[in-house]
Design an enzyme around this catalytic site. Structure first.
Site, PDB file in Angstrom:
ATOM      1  N   MET A   1       0.842  -1.207   0.000  1.00  0.00           N
ATOM      2  CA  MET A   1       0.000   0.000   0.000  1.00  0.00           C
ATOM      3  C   MET A   1       0.875   1.255   0.000  1.00  0.00           C
ATOM      4  O   MET A   1       0.401   2.355   0.310  1.00  0.00           O
ATOM      5  CB  MET A   1      -0.934  -0.015   1.199  1.00  0.00           C
ATOM      6  CG  MET A   1      -1.899  -1.209   1.150  1.00  0.00           C
ATOM      7  SD  MET A   1      -3.438  -0.919   2.014  1.00  0.00           S
ATOM      8  CE  MET A   1      -2.840  -0.709   3.669  1.00  0.00           C
TER       9      MET A   1
ATOM     10  N   HIS B   1       9.206  -3.480   3.268  1.00  0.00           N
ATOM     11  CA  HIS B   1       8.734  -3.712   1.898  1.00  0.00           C
ATOM     12  C   HIS B   1       9.911  -4.069   0.979  1.00  0.00           C
ATOM     13  O   HIS B   1       9.825  -4.964   0.149  1.00  0.00           O
ATOM     14  CB  HIS B   1       8.058  -2.452   1.331  1.00  0.00           C
ATOM     15  CG  HIS B   1       6.837  -2.016   2.082  1.00  0.00           C
ATOM     16  ND1 HIS B   1       6.801  -0.844   2.803  1.00  0.00           N
ATOM     17  CD2 HIS B   1       5.615  -2.571   2.198  1.00  0.00           C
ATOM     18  CE1 HIS B   1       5.599  -0.700   3.339  1.00  0.00           C
ATOM     19  NE2 HIS B   1       4.859  -1.731   2.988  1.00  0.00           N
TER      20      HIS B   1
ATOM     21  N   ARG C   1       2.743   3.038   9.267  1.00  0.00           N
ATOM     22  CA  ARG C   1       2.049   3.850  10.274  1.00  0.00           C
ATOM     23  C   ARG C   1       3.002   4.478  11.293  1.00  0.00           C
ATOM     24  O   ARG C   1       2.605   5.387  12.029  1.00  0.00           O
ATOM     25  CB  ARG C   1       1.040   2.998  11.041  1.00  0.00           C
ATOM     26  CG  ARG C   1      -0.090   2.508  10.168  1.00  0.00           C
ATOM     27  CD  ARG C   1      -0.875   1.419  10.878  1.00  0.00           C
ATOM     28  NE  ARG C   1      -1.740   0.723   9.933  1.00  0.00           N
ATOM     29  CZ  ARG C   1      -3.001   1.049   9.698  1.00  0.00           C
ATOM     30  NH1 ARG C   1      -3.551   2.038  10.356  1.00  0.00           N
ATOM     31  NH2 ARG C   1      -3.713   0.394   8.822  1.00  0.00           N
TER      32      ARG C   1
ATOM     33  N   GLN D   1      -2.876 -12.101   8.055  1.00  0.00           N
ATOM     34  CA  GLN D   1      -3.108 -11.831   6.625  1.00  0.00           C
ATOM     35  C   GLN D   1      -2.466 -12.927   5.778  1.00  0.00           C
ATOM     36  O   GLN D   1      -3.061 -13.430   4.821  1.00  0.00           O
ATOM     37  CB  GLN D   1      -2.508 -10.468   6.286  1.00  0.00           C
ATOM     38  CG  GLN D   1      -2.431 -10.164   4.807  1.00  0.00           C
ATOM     39  CD  GLN D   1      -1.975  -8.739   4.569  1.00  0.00           C
ATOM     40  OE1 GLN D   1      -2.731  -7.807   4.772  1.00  0.00           O
ATOM     41  NE2 GLN D   1      -0.731  -8.560   4.152  1.00  0.00           N
TER      42      GLN D   1
END
Ligand code: AMP
Length: 281
Positions: A30, A37, A189, A155
């Site tokens: 995202m 990442h 975040r 997830q």
């Protein structure tokens, strides 16, 4: 690195690679990229001929519109970081490419208890949104390998179940959680943490590590209660701290009931909700 915004042009491009017998590694994200990442991209780079990364802030997985609004977006920085680690193809679709107008086609998968516990309990609809976007992205990219982080353990379990139950022709690979020097799991975040809560947040990993050390010495329920107390004492607000079976995600009552156990937690650090986990055995 090539940038695509449309499904049709991306598909045309990838088709020629596939026809030449080259394999494709894919990491969906995202955006607001960080080293976590990039570790997915690096591993994909090492194991595939072509690496595809997607950046799409998926509206259907946010149950809180304010959270979607506040989600950090840093496209220029993301592109530069991806170039540096040798990513080949970046897919950044607008929402209408992924969710064409008209009635939505729901993904009918029974996740059993996997999407009912932990994050599923506190973020209703979240995993239906995640599964639906990952399925669409897999249909578009058709990768040989899919790279996802241990950071989002539940997830990963949901996507693994989807791949198995639909017989999707893709190999799912779990990449270890990348952490800051003080143990805080990297997350998009984290930039929203106030300096005071940034200082408190490493307690999450300290608590998880203590639980790992004490695994087997005390019953799971005793360790979970202890962990909740520790997090609260550190000035954080834990939503849950659960020791679960690594495959079923059901709470463990005894250590010898399973071969795989994971401690998972979600914690509010001020206005920011953080999740983390540690594999115990
Ligand atoms: P996100 O952009 O948060 O949806 O994450 C995209 C992918 O990166 C997911 O597979 C995450 O599990 C993975 N990821 C996020 N943070 C980390 C981290 N700190 N270490 C490893 N993987 C991560």
């Amino acid at each position: 690195m090539l940038l695509f915004k449309k499904v049709s042009t991306l598909r045309n491009h990838l088709e020629s690679y596939r026809a030449a017998g080259r394999n494709i590694g894919f990491a969906p994200t995202m955006g607001a990229l960080h080293e976590g990442h990039l570790s997915l991209i690096r591993q994909a780079r090492a194991e595939n001929d072509l690496v595809v990364c997607s950046i799409f802030v998926n509206p259907t997985q946010f149950n809180d519109p304010a959270d979607l609004e506040k989600y950090p977006r840093t496209p220029d920085k993301d592109k530069a970081m991806l170039e540096k680690v040798g990513n080949d193809v970046l897919f950044m679709p607008p929402a209408a490419e992924i969710y064409p107008p008209g009635p939505a086609t729901p993904l009918a998968i029974d996740f059993g208890q996997l999407d009912k516990v932990m994050e599923g309990k506190f973020r209703p609809g979240h995993f239906a949104g995640v599964a639906s976007v990952v399925k669409r992205l897999l249909d578009i990219v058709e990768p040989d390998r899919l790279y996802m982080g241990q950071k989002d353990y539940q997830q990963f379990a949901i996507i693994q179940h989807m791949i198995r139950s639909l017989h999707l022709p893709v190999q799912l690979i779990m990449c270890p959680t990348v952490r800051e020097a003080d143990g805080l799991a990297m997350s998009s975040r984290n930039v929203r943490l106030t300096p005071a809560f940034r200082k408190r947040a490493p307690q999450i990993y300290r608590t998880l590590s203590t639980v790992k050390q004490l695994t087997g010495d005390f019953p799971p329920s005793v360790l979970s209660s202890r962990a909740l107390n520790e997090l609260t004492t550190a000035g954080l607000r834990p939503e849950y701290f659960e020791i679960v079976d690594g495959a079923t995600l059901q709470s463990l009552s005894q250590w010898d009931k399973t071969t795989s156990a994971v401690a998972c937690t979600a914690v509010w650090a001020g206005e920011v909700r953080l999740i983390d986990n540690i594999i115990l055995k």
